[in-house]
Each structure stands twice: as C-alpha cells, then as structure tokens.
Scaffold this motif. Structure first.
Motif, PDB file in Angstrom:
ATOM      1  N   LYS A 135       0.842  -1.194   0.000  1.00 51.74           N
ATOM      2  CA  LYS A 135       0.000   0.000   0.000  1.00 51.74           C
ATOM      3  C   LYS A 135       0.876   1.243   0.000  1.00 51.74           C
ATOM      4  CE  LYS A 135      -4.162  -1.828   2.223  1.00 51.74           C
ATOM      5  NZ  LYS A 135      -5.109  -1.682   3.353  1.00 51.74           N
ATOM      6  N   THR A 136       0.478   2.204  -0.822  1.00 53.69           N
ATOM      7  CA  THR A 136       1.163   3.486  -0.842  1.00 53.69           C
ATOM      8  C   THR A 136       0.240   4.551  -0.261  1.00 53.69           C
ATOM      9  OG1 THR A 136       0.388   3.994  -3.076  1.00 53.69           O
ATOM     10  CG2 THR A 136       2.483   2.852  -2.867  1.00 53.69           C
ATOM     11  N   ARG A 137       0.818   5.457   0.501  1.00 56.07           N
ATOM     12  CA  ARG A 137       0.054   6.539   1.124  1.00 56.07           C
ATOM     13  C   ARG A 137       0.649   7.885   0.772  1.00 56.07           C
ATOM     14  NH1 ARG A 137      -1.713   5.261   7.389  1.00 56.07           N
ATOM     15  NH2 ARG A 137      -3.509   3.942   6.886  1.00 56.07           N
ATOM     16  N   ALA A 138      -0.220   8.859   0.729  1.00 59.57           N
ATOM     17  CA  ALA A 138       0.230  10.230   0.523  1.00 59.57           C
ATOM     18  C   ALA A 138       1.015  10.709   1.740  1.00 59.57           C
ATOM     19  CB  ALA A 138      -0.964  11.144   0.281  1.00 59.57           C
ATOM     20  N   THR A 139       1.898  11.661   1.508  1.00 57.64           N
ATOM     21  CA  THR A 139       2.609  12.314   2.606  1.00 57.64           C
ATOM     22  C   THR A 139       1.789  13.516   3.051  1.00 57.64           C
ATOM     23  OG1 THR A 139       4.761  11.608   1.796  1.00 57.64           O
ATOM     24  CG2 THR A 139       4.719  13.500   3.280  1.00 57.64           C
ATOM     25  N   ALA A 140       1.377  13.501   4.300  1.00 58.06           N
ATOM     26  CA  ALA A 140       0.494  14.553   4.807  1.00 58.06           C
ATOM     27  C   ALA A 140       0.996  15.035   6.158  1.00 58.06           C
ATOM     28  CB  ALA A 140      -0.937  14.035   4.932  1.00 58.06           C
ATOM     29  N   ARG A 141       0.720  16.288   6.451  1.00 53.34           N
ATOM     30  CA  ARG A 141       1.030  16.827   7.774  1.00 53.34           C
ATOM     31  C   ARG A 141      -0.094  17.778   8.190  1.00 53.34           C
ATOM     32  NH1 ARG A 141       5.000  19.344   4.469  1.00 53.34           N
ATOM     33  NH2 ARG A 141       4.652  21.582   4.165  1.00 53.34           N
ATOM     34  N   ILE A 142      -0.233  17.931   9.474  1.00 54.41           N
ATOM     35  CA  ILE A 142      -1.265  18.802  10.030  1.00 54.41           C
ATOM     36  C   ILE A 142      -0.662  20.187  10.244  1.00 54.41           C
ATOM     37  CG2 ILE A 142      -2.989  19.063  11.837  1.00 54.41           C
ATOM     38  CD1 ILE A 142      -3.241  16.518  10.139  1.00 54.41           C
ATOM     39  N   GLU A 143      -1.319  21.214   9.687  1.00 57.10           N
ATOM     40  CA  GLU A 143      -0.826  22.581   9.803  1.00 57.10           C
ATOM     41  C   GLU A 143      -1.978  23.516  10.131  1.00 57.10           C
ATOM     42  OE1 GLU A 143       1.123  23.941   6.339  1.00 57.10           O
ATOM     43  OE2 GLU A 143       2.692  22.399   6.348  1.00 57.10           O
ATOM     44  N   ASN A 144      -1.632  24.720  10.588  1.00 51.61           N
ATOM     45  CA  ASN A 144      -2.611  25.794  10.703  1.00 51.61           C
ATOM     46  C   ASN A 144      -2.736  26.441   9.330  1.00 51.61           C
ATOM     47  OD1 ASN A 144      -3.254  25.571  13.432  1.00 51.61           O
ATOM     48  ND2 ASN A 144      -1.498  26.779  14.049  1.00 51.61           N
ATOM     49  N   VAL A 145      -3.782  26.120   8.612  1.00 54.69           N
ATOM     50  CA  VAL A 145      -3.940  26.651   7.258  1.00 54.69           C
ATOM     51  C   VAL A 145      -4.489  28.072   7.277  1.00 54.69           C
ATOM     52  CG1 VAL A 145      -4.177  24.376   6.237  1.00 54.69           C
ATOM     53  CG2 VAL A 145      -6.207  25.547   7.052  1.00 54.69           C
ATOM     54  N   THR A 146      -5.181  28.454   8.337  1.00 52.67           N
ATOM     55  CA  THR A 146      -5.578  29.838   8.586  1.00 52.67           C
ATOM     56  C   THR A 146      -5.340  30.084  10.067  1.00 52.67           C
ATOM     57  OG1 THR A 146      -7.885  29.393   9.206  1.00 52.67           O
ATOM     58  CG2 THR A 146      -7.417  29.603   6.838  1.00 52.67           C
ATOM     59  N   PRO A 147      -5.363  31.337  10.505  1.00 53.40           N
ATOM     60  CA  PRO A 147      -5.120  31.581  11.922  1.00 53.40           C
ATOM     61  C   PRO A 147      -6.080  30.837  12.846  1.00 53.40           C
ATOM     62  CG  PRO A 147      -4.934  33.623  10.695  1.00 53.40           C
ATOM     63  CD  PRO A 147      -5.426  32.594   9.732  1.00 53.40           C
ATOM     64  N   ARG A 148      -7.278  30.486  12.363  1.00 50.93           N
ATOM     65  CA  ARG A 148      -8.260  29.856  13.231  1.00 50.93           C
ATOM     66  C   ARG A 148      -8.601  28.432  12.827  1.00 50.93           C
ATOM     67  NH1 ARG A 148     -11.840  33.788  16.153  1.00 50.93           N
ATOM     68  NH2 ARG A 148     -10.817  35.809  16.002  1.00 50.93           N
ATOM     69  N   LYS A 149      -7.967  27.900  11.810  1.00 46.24           N
ATOM     70  CA  LYS A 149      -8.315  26.568  11.336  1.00 46.24           C
ATOM     71  C   LYS A 149      -7.076  25.713  11.137  1.00 46.24           C
ATOM     72  CE  LYS A 149     -12.709  27.197   8.871  1.00 46.24           C
ATOM     73  NZ  LYS A 149     -13.435  26.107   9.515  1.00 46.24           N
ATOM     74  N   LYS A 150      -7.242  24.439  11.475  1.00 42.89           N
ATOM     75  CA  LYS A 150      -6.219  23.459  11.160  1.00 42.89           C
ATOM     76  C   LYS A 150      -6.587  22.774   9.859  1.00 42.89           C
ATOM     77  CE  LYS A 150      -4.173  22.254  15.594  1.00 42.89           C
ATOM     78  NZ  LYS A 150      -2.819  22.581  15.157  1.00 42.89           N
TER      79      LYS A 150
ATOM     80  N   SER B 228     -10.566  46.823  25.745  1.00 47.18           N
ATOM     81  CA  SER B 228     -11.485  45.973  24.990  1.00 47.18           C
ATOM     82  C   SER B 228     -11.012  44.524  25.011  1.00 47.18           C
ATOM     83  CB  SER B 228     -11.601  46.467  23.547  1.00 47.18           C
ATOM     84  OG  SER B 228     -10.375  46.286  22.861  1.00 47.18           O
ATOM     85  N   VAL B 229     -11.970  43.615  24.839  1.00 45.32           N
ATOM     86  CA  VAL B 229     -11.702  42.173  24.830  1.00 45.32           C
ATOM     87  C   VAL B 229     -12.087  41.630  23.460  1.00 45.32           C
ATOM     88  CG1 VAL B 229     -12.345  39.949  25.817  1.00 45.32           C
ATOM     89  CG2 VAL B 229     -12.044  41.938  27.308  1.00 45.32           C
ATOM     90  N   GLN B 230     -11.222  40.784  22.888  1.00 38.40           N
ATOM     91  CA  GLN B 230     -11.531  40.100  21.631  1.00 38.40           C
ATOM     92  C   GLN B 230     -11.676  38.611  21.912  1.00 38.40           C
ATOM     93  OE1 GLN B 230      -9.868  41.130  17.967  1.00 38.40           O
ATOM     94  NE2 GLN B 230      -9.216  43.195  18.545  1.00 38.40           N
ATOM     95  N   ARG B 231     -12.790  38.066  21.456  1.00 40.02           N
ATOM     96  CA  ARG B 231     -13.153  36.685  21.762  1.00 40.02           C
ATOM     97  C   ARG B 231     -12.438  35.707  20.800  1.00 40.02           C
ATOM     98  NH1 ARG B 231     -17.888  35.248  24.405  1.00 40.02           N
ATOM     99  NH2 ARG B 231     -18.702  37.343  24.001  1.00 40.02           N
ATOM    100  N   ILE B 232     -11.986  34.578  21.351  1.00 43.53           N
ATOM    101  CA  ILE B 232     -11.319  33.528  20.568  1.00 43.53           C
ATOM    102  C   ILE B 232     -11.874  32.176  20.994  1.00 43.53           C
ATOM    103  CG2 ILE B 232      -9.131  32.403  19.997  1.00 43.53           C
ATOM    104  CD1 ILE B 232      -7.686  34.916  20.700  1.00 43.53           C
ATOM    105  N   ASN B 233     -12.142  31.307  20.029  1.00 43.04           N
ATOM    106  CA  ASN B 233     -12.469  29.915  20.338  1.00 43.04           C
ATOM    107  C   ASN B 233     -11.193  29.186  20.742  1.00 43.04           C
ATOM    108  OD1 ASN B 233     -15.242  30.080  19.692  1.00 43.04           O
ATOM    109  ND2 ASN B 233     -14.783  29.834  17.519  1.00 43.04           N
ATOM    110  N   VAL B 234     -11.272  28.424  21.794  1.00 40.53           N
ATOM    111  CA  VAL B 234     -10.092  27.707  22.274  1.00 40.53           C
ATOM    112  C   VAL B 234      -9.576  26.744  21.204  1.00 40.53           C
ATOM    113  CG1 VAL B 234      -9.235  26.101  24.033  1.00 40.53           C
ATOM    114  CG2 VAL B 234     -10.767  27.974  24.680  1.00 40.53           C
ATOM    115  N   LEU B 235     -10.497  26.155  20.434  1.00 44.44           N
ATOM    116  CA  LEU B 235     -10.076  25.216  19.392  1.00 44.44           C
ATOM    117  C   LEU B 235      -9.268  25.890  18.289  1.00 44.44           C
ATOM    118  CD1 LEU B 235     -13.168  22.877  18.949  1.00 44.44           C
ATOM    119  CD2 LEU B 235     -10.901  22.261  19.784  1.00 44.44           C
ATOM    120  N   ASP B 236      -9.378  27.212  18.178  1.00 42.36           N
ATOM    121  CA  ASP B 236      -8.596  27.919  17.174  1.00 42.36           C
ATOM    122  C   ASP B 236      -7.142  28.074  17.582  1.00 42.36           C
ATOM    123  OD1 ASP B 236     -10.834  28.181  15.642  1.00 42.36           O
ATOM    124  OD2 ASP B 236     -11.266  30.240  16.243  1.00 42.36           O
ATOM    125  N   ILE B 237      -6.841  27.797  18.841  1.00 48.13           N
ATOM    126  CA  ILE B 237      -5.485  27.947  19.366  1.00 48.13           C
ATOM    127  C   ILE B 237      -4.757  26.621  19.220  1.00 48.13           C
ATOM    128  CG2 ILE B 237      -4.125  28.537  21.403  1.00 48.13           C
ATOM    129  CD1 ILE B 237      -6.567  30.115  22.405  1.00 48.13           C
TER     130      ILE B 237
END
Length: 827
Positions: free
Chosen positions: A246-261, A584-593
């Motif tokens: 079996k052959t598999r693609a080479t993949a890695r997990i990155e932050n593709v945007t400031p709030r998304k993996k 002032s306070v700016q709200r962030i989802n913890v999952l975005d960190i």
C-alpha cells in the motif's frame, strides 16, 4: 442459355482444415507476437521493443543531451518508418512515458513542452520536442563495439539491436507495466543507488540470500515519494515475483488559517493525480463517508511542487479525518507487483535475486564482448604502427622499392618480402600519403605503440580472468550510481499501525470537550494544553507536569525559552478573551489555538501562534492578558497605568459580540495587566515605575459591571505609573517573589539592575495608599522598566531566550545586581 466453357486456370484449390487447430495455431502466433514484440520488457535492459527502438533511433539521429531538441513528430516518424511496424500513437505514448518524471524514477527522454501530468495527457507530437536524457546515454553506450546482436527490421532494410547494452539496471529502477495475452507485468520503480549496491553485492557474493539483498533494496522508491505502508507484501514479491503493498500520501497537520487546522498533502501515491484526489474527496464528503472537511484547495505550482490543502472544521480531529480520507480516497492505494519479463525470449516471473542475476549476466556478456572488440581493434592498430615504424626507419628504401615496382600488387609483394611486413602493413604503407609522414616521428609512434601494448595487456587480463571481468562490471555500476543516483524519496513503514487509524479510540474523530489550559507567552504566542484531569491552579501557577519537569520553555530557530505572561483554565470547546491595553476584549475559540502535547517534560511554546494572527490589534494598543469567558469563570482583576484597579465577573459580558469593552478609561490611561482572583483573601500586588509596591486583600475591591472605571488602587507620585499587577493566594505569599528591573527609561535595555526579593518582605497597606519602596534606584536610573510578582520567575530577552536571574536578595529596598543580559520580559 449457352454456358461458358470451363477455364482450368480459374480452378480454385480448396484445402480442408480443422478449424479448432487453425484457431489454436493462429492465436498462439498472435499471443507470441504480443508477448515478445509489444507488451513485455526484456529482463536485460528493461525495455519493451518500442522503447528500445525509440532510444536506438534517437541515438542514431544524434539527439544527445548536449544537442538541441527536435520535434517529437520527427522521432516518431523515423522510428515508425525504419523500425516499428505499428501506429504512431503507440510510439508517441511510449516516448512520452519515458520523459515523464512522475512515471519513471530515472527518465530516459528529455522532453520539452507539454508532456502531460498525472491528470492530463500530453500535447500532440507536433507541439512537443525531445532529445535523449543523460541517463539514456548509459543505456546506449558502446553499441558500436559489438556488445549486442543486431537483427533485421520488419522489412529487412535496416538492422536494430536485439537488446541495449544497458549500463543502468533499468527494469528495477524504472519498473514496467504491460498487458499481454494471458499474462501481464506490473513492476514498481526503485532507487538506482540501492539497486546498484545490491547488484555489486551479488557480483561479489553470488550465493547471497534474499535477506542480504534486501539490506540494500528494502523496497520500491516511487518517483512522487509518498509512503509505503507494510513491507510483508514487498518481501513476498522479492521472493516469488508476486506481492502487494500500500502506498500513502505524505500529509502533515498545519494551521492553514489563523483559526483553522488543515491537512496539507505534499506527496501522492504512485501515478495518482491531485485532480482525481480532489474529485474523490468531494464525492466522499457529499455521500457523508467523510465528515469534518470544510474546503479543499489545490495550491500546486512549479516552484513549490504539490500542495493540496484540506481544511478541517473546528472540533474535528485532523488526524482522524486524515485516516478517513485514506480509506475513502486515492490518498491510499494498493500496488500489485507482478515481475514478469522476457528471459531468452520466454516470459518468466522473477524475484529480486533473479532480476539482478539476469542483469548482471547481461552486463558480463556486454563487457566481455566490448573488451574483445577493443582488444581486436588495438591489436590491429598496434600491428599497423609496428609496420609504420619499420617504414620510417627505412623510408628511403621503402620509397625506392615502391618507385621501382611496376604495379601496386608488385610493390605490396616486394615490401612484404624485403621488409618482412604483413599484407595489412604493406597495404597501409602504400595507402599512406607521403605528406603524412612529416607528421610522424619515431618517438611519437613508439609512445602510441607502448600505450596500445598497455591497453592490450589490460584487456587480455579482463578477458582472461572471470574475477577481473566481474570487478570491471561492478566498478562501472558504481560510476553509474554516482553519476545518476539520487536520494530515496519514498518512506517505508514496517506496518500499517505505524500510523494511527480512525478506529483507534485514542484518535477520536471529534476533539473531545476536555479541560484546556490556554497560555500566553511573553513573546506574544498563544497555545493550549488539553488536560483531561489537570490544569493550572492560578494565573501564576505551574503547568501540570511532573515534579521534576523543567520549566515551560520555547524551542525553535528564534528562541530556546519563553515565559508565561498569562494563563487561564477553560475547556477545549470554550472561549477565551484577549484583553487589550485599550480595555477591549476580543473573543477567541479555544479550538482555534494550537494544541501542545502534554508530556513528562515541559511542552514547547514554539508550536504556538502569534496573537496577531487570531485577533486584530489596533494601532497604539497591545495585548496584556487572557480572560476566561465561561460563565463559571473566577472573578477577574485588571490594573491600569493611572493606578485604577477593577474586579469583574463574566456574567454581564455579551455572548455574541466578538469585541467588547470591560472597563471605562480616560484618554491618557491604559490597562497594564489582568489576572484572576479565587478568594477574597488573595493578595493584589501593584508595582509602579518609581519603585513603589502596594499589596492589599482582594476583598478591598468589590466587583463592578463592565461599564465601570474601577477604583483607586495605588496613589501615584507625579510622573509615575503602574507597570505590574500580581495576584497571590494567601497560602502562596511566603513562596512568592517580587522581581524588579531598574534602568534609565531613555535606554531601557542597557545598564539594567535586577533584584529578586520575597514578597513577604513587603508590609501590606490599605488600598489607595502609596505603598513601600521596592527598589533603590542608582543615580543613572530614573525608575523601574519591568516588574513581576508570582511564583518561579523566568526572565527572557527580546527573542525569548532564557536569561539568568540573580539569587534572592532579602533587602526589599536594595539596588539589585547587574542583569546577565538585556531583559525584555519576565513571566
């Protein structure tokens, strides 16, 4: 009606035959033609007839790497007109494949123009150009030295090589695929350096076992890289000629945007194109076979190569989504090995050792025939030079004999008789122009003769010793590997469990809602640690690590250490706020960190993300700390530069606003720090720029709504301001420290003096008073540039590098000691 007389010449001869026998005979002839002349490669040079004819004809046309490209149509036309009795499309398809670097591990044709991609076909041959690639020269070298047999072409007008000399083990290096009648071949590419190493080992140790050879060739090496998962099937194929992997693609997990993996694919399985992958991913998402994907983007270009970005929705685990994709899309493919090739004109299924042995035997034959050809040529040349040496020594007599002869035949005979020359020597002298004699000297000719004698002796040694012959083959393979070899591209994984599967309960598809510690570093990075049963007990507390674990540090190209400016306990599906100096306070989802792994040693904050990538920071403001926005959050506290202090709760915070104010400030005021209080007897500690320290119980400050401006915290002298806020529980007062850094505000990073003093050395006073002196300033210093209160202080430079703090100084009004470096932050 009259009848035509019968014409005996028009009588037809009808032969009765058995249809089944005729069909069998005809089918066997057709099958043999397909097998031998079209579909299967020769095990010696690894080429099908059409491929061999293309390379040979391009070599005959002089299309070498140092020459210009020519139209592919010209190559196709020459091959079809002289050597290959089939359609032009079949020839062009073979030419294209030999030029594609994603099809062959070592391309043999240097193509210019659109030669296609994994998803699209090539342009027409009139639009593309071709010439031989450098590696092809090794395949065709020494063709003119009687190294291989030549056979007639289809109309007996030309001859063609039955096999190429092939200095490269092409069949294993580039693989092959083809469908014949009743059989097929499918061989993956391998790494040239590894195959050569195995071949050289087999040359030196003919009795080598398969395991010995697999030490050099552990598995295929695919042109596009990727991963091979599971090696058992490869060993089966190397042993028997058949197997799967079996052959598999080479993949890695990155932050593709400031709030998304996201999942970033940089290498795909063999012969799988990005468009096919994208189509299958979209189909899998539409049919609900894969969930958690929000977008797929192809960012592939010529400069950066393949890059497929798969955005993963928040609350979904990217690793688990990737495993789902492996199951449902071509990101994981099976490859069936079927090593069928022609050996002495008969198809055979070959294992690794047999493939290497056939190639080695071929090279031994090629080198033996080449050496014999070169030996004959050098002997012939030496024989002529010896005759020329005789002629130069007696040139006058030679001329006299020739002049006195009536005919050329008489001159030849007299030269042979008078000077004891052979017929070739005499003929060479007769054909030699007199003016060429001026270019020769006895010394030069004797040098040529000595060099030829040396080469003859060397060639005779090669032909007279099997061991010497094998050494020459081995040395030539080593040179080929050095010239054309490249590093391995494909990663080999011993078993499929080397990568966690989606069925593994430790990799759930959705990120569970667990307690999460959110960290803000002194260099402005945000990160989180998901801890199912632990968290920080206070804003200045320690991470939930082992007792002997080192302090939190940041490793990476820019820094090796980083302190914590602010820490809050939340949940992975919760929200936190970044408090700015403007109030002032700016709200962030913890999952975005970004999440850091919790281990027995401190996690590295190098995996964090700059705050500016998650929140918009207006000009003239800066982040000062984190706030837990959950309803059950502890009472928070903030301090302003003008000496105001405010305690607040999250009860009246807006639930839908991304940005909101929590304190009213005057135009010349700013928030300097924030923290949390857990009990009314917690100590609130304020430090000012003129080195005054005041601490009082939290109960002295009642909580206020977010529109309030706070209360008087400390009374300030003219020109001074608050620079630090600390919250210490009553139980931690004895262990807490006060760190003060004094300097001249005009040059805050030079001539710094730093002092570390226990907090309990400072007496408490009431709120809104002046406090006590915390640092004695020197004449060159006009105040404190940094201060910090809490447990286990850490100092760092502007790049986050660790800086040593001095030993504890029990004097609360001491002047401290010279700093070990320019301290930029304390946490």
């Amino acid at each position: 009606m009259p009848t035509r007389p019968e014409d005996p010449a028009r009588d037809e001869k009808i032969i009765d035959i058995d249809v089944s026998a005729e069909m069998e005979s005809s089918f066997l002839e057709y099958a043999y033609s397909v097998i031998y002349a079209r579909a299967l490669p020769d095990a010696r040079d690894g080429l099908k007839p059409v491929q061999r004819r293309i390379l040979y004809q391009m070599d005959q046309l002089g299309l070498r790497p140092d020459k210009g490209h020519v139209k592919s149509s010209r190559v196709v036309g020459d091959v079809m007109g002289k050597l290959h009795p089939h359609g032009d499309q079949a020839i062009y398809d073979a030419l294209v494949r030999m030029a594609q670097d994603f099809s062959l591990r070592l391309p043999l044709v240097d193509g210019h123009g659109n030669y296609g991609s994994l998803d699209d076909g090539p342009a027409a041959p009139r639009y593309t150009e071709a010439r031989l690639a450098p590696a092809a020269l090794a395949m065709t070298e020494s063709l003119k030295e009687d190294t291989v047999d030549f056979v007639p072409n289809y109309d007996n007008q030309y001859t063609q090589p039955s096999v190429l000399p092939a200095a490269i083990p092409n069949l294993l290096v580039n693989g092959a695929s083809g469908i014949a009648v009743g059989m097929a071949t499918n061989m993956p590419p391998h790494n040239l350096g590894e195959v050569v190493a195995a071949a050289r080992h087999l040359i030196e140790h003919p009795d080598a076992e398969l395991d010995d050879l697999m030490n050099f060739v552990p598995g295929p090496d695919l042109p596009g890289g990727g991963k091979i998962v599971g090696l058992d099937g490869i060993r089966d194929a190397y042993a028997s000629g058949r197997g799967t992997f079996k052959t598999r693609a080479t993949a890695r997990i990155e932050n593709v945007t400031p709030r998304k993996k996201g999942i970033v694919i940089t290498e795909l399985p063999y012969l799988v194109g990005p468009e096919r992958v994208i189509e299958r991913i979209k189909d899998a998402v539409d049919k609900k076979r894969v969930t958690g994907i929000s977008a797929v983007t192809d960012l592939t270009d010529r400069h950066h190569g393949l890059r497929l970005v798969i955005e993963v929705k928040n609350a979904f685990n990217p690793e688990a989504v990737l495993e789902k994709l492996y199951r449902a899309t071509p990101l994981e493919e099976s490859f069936g090995i079927n090593n069928v090739a022609l050996v002495e004109g008969r198809p055979q299924t070959l294992g690794l050792k047999e493939l290497l042995q056939v190639y080695i035997d071929h090279r031994l034959t090629v080198v033996r025939r080449r050496s014999q050809y070169r030996l004959d040529q050098r002997r012939e040349r030496l024989h002529l030079i010896e005759g020329l040496l005789i002629a130069i020594a007696d040139i006058d007599e030679i001329i006299q004999v020739i002049r006195s002869s009536e005919t050329a035949d008489e001159a030849r005979s007299r030269l042979m008789m008078v000077f004891d020359l052979s017929e070739p020597q005499a003929e060479y002298i007769l054909e030699l122009r007199l003016r060429r004699l001026t270019k020769f000297s006895r010394i030069e000719l004797q040098g040529q003769a000595d060099e030829l004698a040396r080469e003859i002796a060397e060639l005779e040694e090669i032909l007279g010793s099997e061991q010497r012959l094998r050494q020459v083959v081995s040395d030539e393979l080593a040179r080929v590997s050095l010239e054309y070899g490249t590093p391995r591209r494909t990663v080999l994984l011993e078993w499929a469990g080397a990568v966690k599967t989606a069925a593994d309960p430790s990799v759930p598809l959705k990120v569970p809602d667990v307690p999460s510690t959110v960290l803000m570093s002194t260099t402005g990075l945000l990160a989180r640690i998901d801890t199912p049963d632990a968290g920080l007990t206070s804003d200045e507390g320690q991470l939930p690590l082992e007792d002997d674990a080192p302090p939190v540090s940041r490793s990476g190209p820019r820094a090796s250490h980083d302190g914590l400016r602010s820490v809050v306990n939340s949940r992975s599906h919760g929200e936190v706020g970044v408090l700015l100096s403007s109030g002032s306070v700016q709200r962030i989802n913890v999952l975005d960190i970004p999440s850091l792994a919790l281990a027995s040693s401190a996690p590295s904050l190098a995996g964090g993300i700059p705050i500016s990538e998650l929140v918009a920071i207006p000009s003239g403001t800066k982040p000062v700390g984190l706030i837990d926005l959950s309803p059950e959050a502890p009472i928070g506290v903030l301090a302003t530069s003008s000496g105001r202090i405010k305690r607040f709760t999250t009860q009246d915070f807006p639930r839908n606003a991304d940005t909101f104010d929590i304190v009213s400030l005057s135009d010349d005021d700013a928030v300097v720090a924030t923290a949390s209080t857990h009990a009314d007897d917690d100590r609130l500690v304020l430090v000012t720029s003129d080195a005054q320290l005041l601490h009082f119980p939290a109960s002295a400050v009642r909580p206020q709504g977010r529109g309030a401006g706070g209360m008087a915290g400390i009374k300030l002298a003219d020109g001074s301001r608050v620079i630090a806020l600390g919250v210490v529980s009553d139980a931690e007062v004895a262990a807490a420290s006060v760190v003060t850094v004094a300097a001249n505000s005009a040059a805050p990073t030079t001539d710094q003096h730093v002092k570390v003093t226990p907090l309990d050395r400072y007496p408490g006073k009431g709120r809104a008073t002046m406090g006590v002196r915390a640092h004695r300033l020197l004449a060159s210093q006009d105040g404190l540039v940094l201060a910090w209160v809490g447990l286990d202080p850490r100092a760092s430079g502007s790049a986050g590098q660790a800086l040593a703090l001095p030993d504890t100084d029990e004097r609360r009004d001491g002047s401290g000691s010279v700093a070990a470096g320019a301290i930029a932050a304390i946490g």
